[in-house]
Design a protein around this motif. Structure first.
Motif, PDB file in Angstrom:
ATOM      1  N   GLY A 124       3.588  11.648  -1.196  1.00  0.00           N
ATOM      2  CA  GLY A 124       4.858  10.966  -0.944  1.00  0.00           C
ATOM      3  C   GLY A 124       6.003  11.831  -1.427  1.00  0.00           C
ATOM      4  N   ASP A 137      -0.788   7.276  -7.216  1.00  0.00           N
ATOM      5  CA  ASP A 137      -1.303   7.293  -5.853  1.00  0.00           C
ATOM      6  C   ASP A 137      -0.259   7.855  -4.896  1.00  0.00           C
ATOM      7  OD1 ASP A 137      -3.697   6.599  -4.258  1.00  0.00           O
ATOM      8  OD2 ASP A 137      -2.267   5.332  -3.173  1.00  0.00           O
ATOM      9  N   TRP A 138       1.000   7.588  -5.171  1.00  0.00           N
ATOM     10  CA  TRP A 138       2.109   8.145  -4.385  1.00  0.00           C
ATOM     11  C   TRP A 138       2.022   9.674  -4.389  1.00  0.00           C
ATOM     12  CZ3 TRP A 138       6.243   5.617  -1.929  1.00  0.00           C
ATOM     13  CH2 TRP A 138       7.319   6.417  -1.545  1.00  0.00           C
ATOM     14  N   ILE A 175       5.570   4.688   1.553  1.00  0.00           N
ATOM     15  CA  ILE A 175       6.105   6.005   1.912  1.00  0.00           C
ATOM     16  C   ILE A 175       6.922   5.900   3.199  1.00  0.00           C
ATOM     17  CG2 ILE A 175       5.461   8.316   2.712  1.00  0.00           C
ATOM     18  CD1 ILE A 175       3.149   8.201   0.630  1.00  0.00           C
ATOM     19  N   LEU A 198       4.293  -1.623  -5.743  1.00  0.00           N
ATOM     20  CA  LEU A 198       3.468  -0.560  -5.197  1.00  0.00           C
ATOM     21  C   LEU A 198       2.085  -0.704  -5.813  1.00  0.00           C
ATOM     22  CD1 LEU A 198       3.351   1.992  -3.433  1.00  0.00           C
ATOM     23  CD2 LEU A 198       4.194   3.280  -5.411  1.00  0.00           C
ATOM     24  N   GLU A 256       0.844  -1.196   0.000  1.00  0.00           N
ATOM     25  CA  GLU A 256       0.000   0.000   0.000  1.00  0.00           C
ATOM     26  C   GLU A 256       0.883   1.251   0.000  1.00  0.00           C
ATOM     27  OE1 GLU A 256      -3.238   0.027  -0.315  1.00  0.00           O
ATOM     28  OE2 GLU A 256      -3.631  -2.111  -0.001  1.00  0.00           O
ATOM     29  N   THR A 257       0.376   2.318  -0.567  1.00  0.00           N
ATOM     30  CA  THR A 257       1.143   3.552  -0.710  1.00  0.00           C
ATOM     31  C   THR A 257       1.661   4.073   0.628  1.00  0.00           C
ATOM     32  OG1 THR A 257      -0.112   4.089  -2.691  1.00  0.00           O
ATOM     33  CG2 THR A 257       1.090   5.888  -1.652  1.00  0.00           C
ATOM     34  N   HIS A 295       7.599  -0.263  -9.074  1.00  0.00           N
ATOM     35  CA  HIS A 295       6.423   0.563  -9.322  1.00  0.00           C
ATOM     36  C   HIS A 295       6.424   1.108 -10.739  1.00  0.00           C
ATOM     37  CE1 HIS A 295       7.762   4.797  -9.479  1.00  0.00           C
ATOM     38  NE2 HIS A 295       8.754   4.375  -8.729  1.00  0.00           N
ATOM     39  N   GLU A 351      -0.897   0.743  -6.037  1.00  0.00           N
ATOM     40  CA  GLU A 351      -1.610   1.754  -6.836  1.00  0.00           C
ATOM     41  C   GLU A 351      -0.683   2.643  -7.647  1.00  0.00           C
ATOM     42  OE1 GLU A 351      -4.811   1.503  -7.166  1.00  0.00           O
ATOM     43  OE2 GLU A 351      -4.997  -0.032  -5.632  1.00  0.00           O
TER      44      GLU A 351
END
Length: 130
Positions: A124, A118-119, A28, A112, A23-24, A88, A114
């Motif tokens: 992020g 999404d980052w 992070i 990653l 998940e993002t 990613h 999404e």
């Protein structure tokens, strides 16, 4: 138009069922961890336009199987390191397919879920080249 046996969306879904997805927010939190390598599969123009995860390694999607294979003339030493690899792309599709392929090769990695879009949405950290 010819109907495909398996659509690209179906391929991504099958890959996601058998790989590790990160998940993002969890990813992070791993930025700067010396035991983690983020691998960016996006095209160089995507990296230049939108930026990239600090410290990430860029590997074009078309070269990854060769870069991780120690018997390949294109092998990159970073992939021999005893670290966690998180791949990613922009939306998590290319990286899902990539990680499934690498898993078939015996290379342990995650992706990653999404993607970089999404980052960015989650604020992020991002670096940009001049």
């Amino acid at each position: 138009m010819k109907k495909l046996k398996l659509s690209s969306a179906e391929m991504v879904e099958r890959a996601r069922q058998r790989i590790e997805e990160v998940e993002t927010a969890d990813a992070i939190a791993l930025v700067g961890d010396p035991n983690v390598v983020f691998v960016d599969l996006r095209d160089i123009r995507e990296r230049q336009k939108l930026g990239f995860i600090p410290g990430s390694v860029h590997c074009p999607r078309g070269m990854i199987e060769f870069w991780v294979d120690p018997e390949s003339p294109y092998f990159k030493e970073v992939f021999a390191e005893d670290r966690r690899f998180i791949f990613h792309c922009a939306a998590g599709w290319r990286s899902a397919l990539t990680v499934a392929t690498l898993q078939d090769m015996g290379f342990d990695a995650a992706h990653l879920k999404e993607g970089f879009a999404d980052w960015l949405k989650a604020d992020g950290p991002v670096e940009k080249t001049d």
